[in-house]
Design a protein around this motif. Structure first.
Motif, PDB file in Angstrom:
ATOM      1  N   PRO A 154      48.301  56.386  53.115  1.00  0.00           N
ATOM      2  CA  PRO A 154      49.366  56.686  52.165  1.00  0.00           C
ATOM      3  C   PRO A 154      49.136  56.035  50.805  1.00  0.00           C
ATOM      4  O   PRO A 154      48.373  55.080  50.672  1.00  0.00           O
ATOM      5  N   LEU A 155      49.824  56.543  49.803  1.00  0.00           N
ATOM      6  CA  LEU A 155      49.701  55.974  48.465  1.00  0.00           C
ATOM      7  C   LEU A 155      50.156  54.522  48.436  1.00  0.00           C
ATOM      8  O   LEU A 155      49.624  53.717  47.660  1.00  0.00           O
ATOM      9  N   SER A 156      51.129  54.164  49.268  1.00  0.00           N
ATOM     10  CA  SER A 156      51.572  52.763  49.328  1.00  0.00           C
ATOM     11  C   SER A 156      50.439  51.858  49.776  1.00  0.00           C
ATOM     12  O   SER A 156      50.259  50.755  49.242  1.00  0.00           O
ATOM     13  N   GLU A 157      49.642  52.306  50.743  1.00  0.00           N
ATOM     14  CA  GLU A 157      48.498  51.516  51.197  1.00  0.00           C
ATOM     15  C   GLU A 157      47.389  51.538  50.146  1.00  0.00           C
ATOM     16  O   GLU A 157      46.649  50.560  49.984  1.00  0.00           O
ATOM     17  N   GLN A 158      47.254  52.656  49.422  1.00  0.00           N
ATOM     18  CA  GLN A 158      46.271  52.697  48.341  1.00  0.00           C
ATOM     19  C   GLN A 158      46.608  51.658  47.267  1.00  0.00           C
ATOM     20  O   GLN A 158      45.709  51.032  46.688  1.00  0.00           O
ATOM     21  N   LEU A 159      47.902  51.442  47.018  1.00  0.00           N
ATOM     22  CA  LEU A 159      48.314  50.388  46.091  1.00  0.00           C
ATOM     23  C   LEU A 159      47.954  49.007  46.636  1.00  0.00           C
ATOM     24  O   LEU A 159      47.538  48.120  45.877  1.00  0.00           O
ATOM     25  N   ASN A 160      48.109  48.815  47.947  1.00  0.00           N
ATOM     26  CA  ASN A 160      47.721  47.536  48.551  1.00  0.00           C
ATOM     27  C   ASN A 160      46.219  47.302  48.408  1.00  0.00           C
ATOM     28  O   ASN A 160      45.773  46.176  48.163  1.00  0.00           O
ATOM     29  N   MET A 161      45.443  48.362  48.572  1.00  0.00           N
ATOM     30  CA  MET A 161      43.998  48.256  48.370  1.00  0.00           C
ATOM     31  C   MET A 161      43.684  47.881  46.924  1.00  0.00           C
ATOM     32  O   MET A 161      42.770  47.098  46.644  1.00  0.00           O
ATOM     33  N   PHE A 162      44.451  48.437  45.986  1.00  0.00           N
ATOM     34  CA  PHE A 162      44.267  48.100  44.579  1.00  0.00           C
ATOM     35  C   PHE A 162      44.562  46.622  44.330  1.00  0.00           C
ATOM     36  O   PHE A 162      43.852  45.953  43.566  1.00  0.00           O
ATOM     37  N   LYS A 163      45.584  46.103  44.994  1.00  0.00           N
ATOM     38  CA  LYS A 163      45.890  44.669  44.862  1.00  0.00           C
ATOM     39  C   LYS A 163      44.719  43.825  45.386  1.00  0.00           C
ATOM     40  O   LYS A 163      44.363  42.805  44.777  1.00  0.00           O
ATOM     41  N   GLN A 164      44.129  44.255  46.490  1.00  0.00           N
ATOM     42  CA  GLN A 164      42.949  43.551  47.011  1.00  0.00           C
ATOM     43  C   GLN A 164      41.809  43.613  45.989  1.00  0.00           C
ATOM     44  O   GLN A 164      41.096  42.631  45.762  1.00  0.00           O
ATOM     45  N   TYR A 165      41.645  44.778  45.405  1.00  0.00           N
ATOM     46  CA  TYR A 165      40.607  44.973  44.389  1.00  0.00           C
ATOM     47  C   TYR A 165      40.801  44.004  43.229  1.00  0.00           C
ATOM     48  O   TYR A 165      39.836  43.382  42.752  1.00  0.00           O
ATOM     49  N   ILE A 166      42.041  43.864  42.765  1.00  0.00           N
ATOM     50  CA  ILE A 166      42.325  42.949  41.658  1.00  0.00           C
ATOM     51  C   ILE A 166      41.910  41.528  42.033  1.00  0.00           C
ATOM     52  O   ILE A 166      41.297  40.805  41.239  1.00  0.00           O
ATOM     53  N   GLY A 167      42.246  41.116  43.267  1.00  0.00           N
ATOM     54  CA  GLY A 167      41.863  39.788  43.729  1.00  0.00           C
ATOM     55  C   GLY A 167      40.363  39.583  43.738  1.00  0.00           C
ATOM     56  O   GLY A 167      39.853  38.537  43.316  1.00  0.00           O
ATOM     57  N   LYS A 168      39.625  40.593  44.218  1.00  0.00           N
ATOM     58  CA  LYS A 168      38.157  40.507  44.234  1.00  0.00           C
ATOM     59  C   LYS A 168      37.597  40.443  42.816  1.00  0.00           C
ATOM     60  O   LYS A 168      36.639  39.704  42.543  1.00  0.00           O
ATOM     61  N   LEU A 169      38.209  41.227  41.930  1.00  0.00           N
ATOM     62  CA  LEU A 169      37.756  41.249  40.541  1.00  0.00           C
ATOM     63  C   LEU A 169      37.983  39.882  39.891  1.00  0.00           C
ATOM     64  O   LEU A 169      37.104  39.366  39.171  1.00  0.00           O
ATOM     65  N   GLU A 170      39.141  39.289  40.138  1.00  0.00           N
ATOM     66  CA  GLU A 170      39.436  37.975  39.560  1.00  0.00           C
ATOM     67  C   GLU A 170      38.491  36.913  40.093  1.00  0.00           C
ATOM     68  O   GLU A 170      38.069  36.008  39.355  1.00  0.00           O
ATOM     69  N   THR A 171      38.142  37.016  41.377  1.00  0.00           N
ATOM     70  CA  THR A 171      37.195  36.061  41.963  1.00  0.00           C
ATOM     71  C   THR A 171      35.826  36.166  41.295  1.00  0.00           C
ATOM     72  O   THR A 171      35.152  35.159  41.071  1.00  0.00           O
ATOM     73  N   LYS A 172      35.438  37.389  40.971  1.00  0.00           N
ATOM     74  CA  LYS A 172      34.102  37.607  40.404  1.00  0.00           C
ATOM     75  C   LYS A 172      34.015  37.233  38.933  1.00  0.00           C
ATOM     76  O   LYS A 172      33.042  36.586  38.503  1.00  0.00           O
ATOM     77  N   VAL A 173      34.997  37.625  38.136  1.00  0.00           N
ATOM     78  CA  VAL A 173      34.867  37.467  36.676  1.00  0.00           C
ATOM     79  C   VAL A 173      35.960  36.611  36.054  1.00  0.00           C
ATOM     80  O   VAL A 173      35.942  36.381  34.844  1.00  0.00           O
ATOM     81  N   GLY A 174      36.917  36.153  36.846  1.00  0.00           N
ATOM     82  CA  GLY A 174      38.016  35.379  36.295  1.00  0.00           C
ATOM     83  C   GLY A 174      39.209  36.247  35.946  1.00  0.00           C
ATOM     84  O   GLY A 174      39.068  37.451  35.712  1.00  0.00           O
ATOM     85  N   GLU A 175      40.383  35.646  35.896  1.00  0.00           N
ATOM     86  CA  GLU A 175      41.626  36.402  35.706  1.00  0.00           C
ATOM     87  C   GLU A 175      41.681  37.101  34.351  1.00  0.00           C
ATOM     88  O   GLU A 175      42.097  38.253  34.257  1.00  0.00           O
ATOM     89  N   GLU A 176      41.245  36.422  33.299  1.00  0.00           N
ATOM     90  CA  GLU A 176      41.352  37.001  31.959  1.00  0.00           C
ATOM     91  C   GLU A 176      40.468  38.238  31.808  1.00  0.00           C
ATOM     92  O   GLU A 176      40.916  39.284  31.314  1.00  0.00           O
ATOM     93  N   VAL A 177      39.215  38.137  32.248  1.00  0.00           N
ATOM     94  CA  VAL A 177      38.300  39.280  32.153  1.00  0.00           C
ATOM     95  C   VAL A 177      38.767  40.408  33.068  1.00  0.00           C
ATOM     96  O   VAL A 177      38.703  41.586  32.698  1.00  0.00           O
ATOM     97  N   ALA A 178      39.250  40.044  34.262  1.00  0.00           N
ATOM     98  CA  ALA A 178      39.759  41.066  35.189  1.00  0.00           C
ATOM     99  C   ALA A 178      40.913  41.831  34.565  1.00  0.00           C
ATOM    100  O   ALA A 178      40.987  43.063  34.672  1.00  0.00           O
ATOM    101  N   ASN A 179      41.813  41.113  33.899  1.00  0.00           N
ATOM    102  CA  ASN A 179      42.941  41.780  33.234  1.00  0.00           C
ATOM    103  C   ASN A 179      42.458  42.718  32.142  1.00  0.00           C
ATOM    104  O   ASN A 179      43.000  43.818  31.953  1.00  0.00           O
ATOM    105  N   ASP A 180      41.432  42.297  31.396  1.00  0.00           N
ATOM    106  CA  ASP A 180      40.878  43.156  30.348  1.00  0.00           C
ATOM    107  C   ASP A 180      40.281  44.427  30.938  1.00  0.00           C
ATOM    108  O   ASP A 180      40.447  45.523  30.380  1.00  0.00           O
ATOM    109  N   ILE A 181      39.566  44.282  32.054  1.00  0.00           N
ATOM    110  CA  ILE A 181      38.966  45.452  32.700  1.00  0.00           C
ATOM    111  C   ILE A 181      40.047  46.434  33.122  1.00  0.00           C
ATOM    112  O   ILE A 181      39.944  47.644  32.860  1.00  0.00           O
ATOM    113  N   ILE A 182      41.094  45.935  33.748  1.00  0.00           N
ATOM    114  CA  ILE A 182      42.166  46.816  34.240  1.00  0.00           C
ATOM    115  C   ILE A 182      42.916  47.455  33.071  1.00  0.00           C
ATOM    116  O   ILE A 182      43.226  48.654  33.096  1.00  0.00           O
TER     117      ILE A 182
END
Length: 353
Positions: free
Chosen positions: A135-163
């Motif tokens: 479902p789209l609700s679970e797709q949003l949860n996957m997106f939240k996981q993605y954000i966490g992985k992105l922040e781990t890799k490049v830091g919160e500020e760069v991750a926010n810029d990417i998004i």
């Protein structure tokens, strides 16, 4: 004679004057970069997520993917590249958009975007139950996981810029209209279409709350003109199923009216309505203009009803899939996707960038 400092000042005055002009604004838009493409929705943008979900319908077998490199099926519901691939390529991001659930996904893939979509999904939660989709609700949860992985890799500020600088593709509603609406037995689609549009707006709001700022919301396609619906409801001549198209058109009208309102309430956002209906109708009515020959049957099998596992049962395909708008009886062929994106991309860039 002007001194160096005076020349520099004059240069910047000219630059500011140029950028304030209409020509300067247009050129400035053209150089605004897109960091990533992120896709949500159904099988039009599922790049293989259903491969890794036990209950969902899959396209991970031949002849799907026959025109990809190596002819290997990836879970894309087409013979080759799909809408997200062509949009990602057209926006200058990358040639292929991967599925988020792909276990071989590399960290670097996260930087330029993924698809969270699942074939069979829709805005209506009932649709996901009917189709056993993510479902789209679970797709949003996957997106939240993605954000966490992105922040781990490049830091919160760069991750926010990417998004912030990503383009979000939202493509759902087809399964709601061809599966759920007929099953729940509503004769007048108005009430259901209004509900569906409200669900779409709510999803846009949730994406925004998670950081999305450039959101492309696709209308419903002319669902009644897919080969399967022609076969089931189009009579002996297999005409487009007009009742289904009317329901799709009504949903699109409501959605197009409501999107500017939600966009005005979301600061610093760009929300684009992508017409997935009229361009396809135009292609269907004028196939030769686009180098196509067949728009009422699909390439796979008999071209009348096959989709998903039925394509493997009737695995023969047409001789030249570049002449077919549809690959199977729901999904566009690679050339169909390419034609649509070429038509839609300039307007999308104007709206989002």
């Amino acid at each position: 004679m002007l001194h160096l400092v005076d020349k520099i000042i004059l240069f910047f005055i000219n630059v500011m004057f140029y950028l304030s002009s209409s020509e300067g604004k247009t050129n400035l838009q053209e150089i605004v970069s897109v960091s990533a493409v992120l896709a949500f929705g159904d099988s039009f943008v599922d790049q293989g997520n259903n491969n890794y979900d036990a209950n969902s319908g899959k396209a991970n077998y031949a002849p799907y993917g026959k025109d990809l490199v190596g002819g290997i099926p990836t879970g894309r519901f087409s013979n080759g590249k799909t809408l997200p691939d062509f949009f990602a390529e057209g926006l200058g991001v990358k040639a292929y958009l991967p599925a988020y659930l792909n276990p071989f996904l590399q960290d670097d893939d996260l930087l330029t975007g993924v698809s969270f979509a699942s074939g069979g999904s829709g805005y209506d939660p009932i649709t996901n139950k009917f189709m056993s989709a993510i479902p789209l609700s679970e797709q949003l949860n996957m997106f939240k996981q993605y954000i966490g992985k992105l922040e781990t890799k490049v830091g919160e500020e760069v991750a926010n810029d990417i998004i912030t600088n990503s383009v979000f593709l939202v493509v759902a509603s087809t399964n709601d209209l061809i599966i759920t609406l007929p099953k729940i037995g509503i004769q007048d689609a108005t009430q259901y279409d209004n509900m569906l549009a409200n669900m779409t707006i709510s999803f846009v709001q949730e994406l925004y709350n998670l950081g999305a700022r450039r959101i492309a919301v696709f209308s419903a396609p002319p669902v009644g003109c897919s080969p399967a619906q022609r076969t089931l409801f189009g009579g002996i001549l297999r005409m487009c199923a007009e009742k289904l198209n009317e329901a799709a058109h009504l949903y699109n009208t409501i959605l197009k009216q409501q999107l500017p309102t939600i966009a005005s309430r979301l600061p610093h956002s760009r929300v684009a309505f992508v017409d997935f209906y009229n361009p396809l109708i135009h292609i269907i009515d004028n196939p030769k203009k686009y180098g196509l020959e067949v728009v009422n049957r699909s390439c796979c099998g008999t071209g009348l009803i096959e989709v998903n596992y039925m394509c493997i049962k009737h695995s023969r395909t047409c001789q030249d899939d570049s002449k077919f708008l549809f690959w199977d009886n729901i999904h566009l062929s690679e050339i169909g996707c390419n034609i649509f994106v070429n038509q839609s991309l300039p307007g999308l860039m104007d709206s989002l960038l």
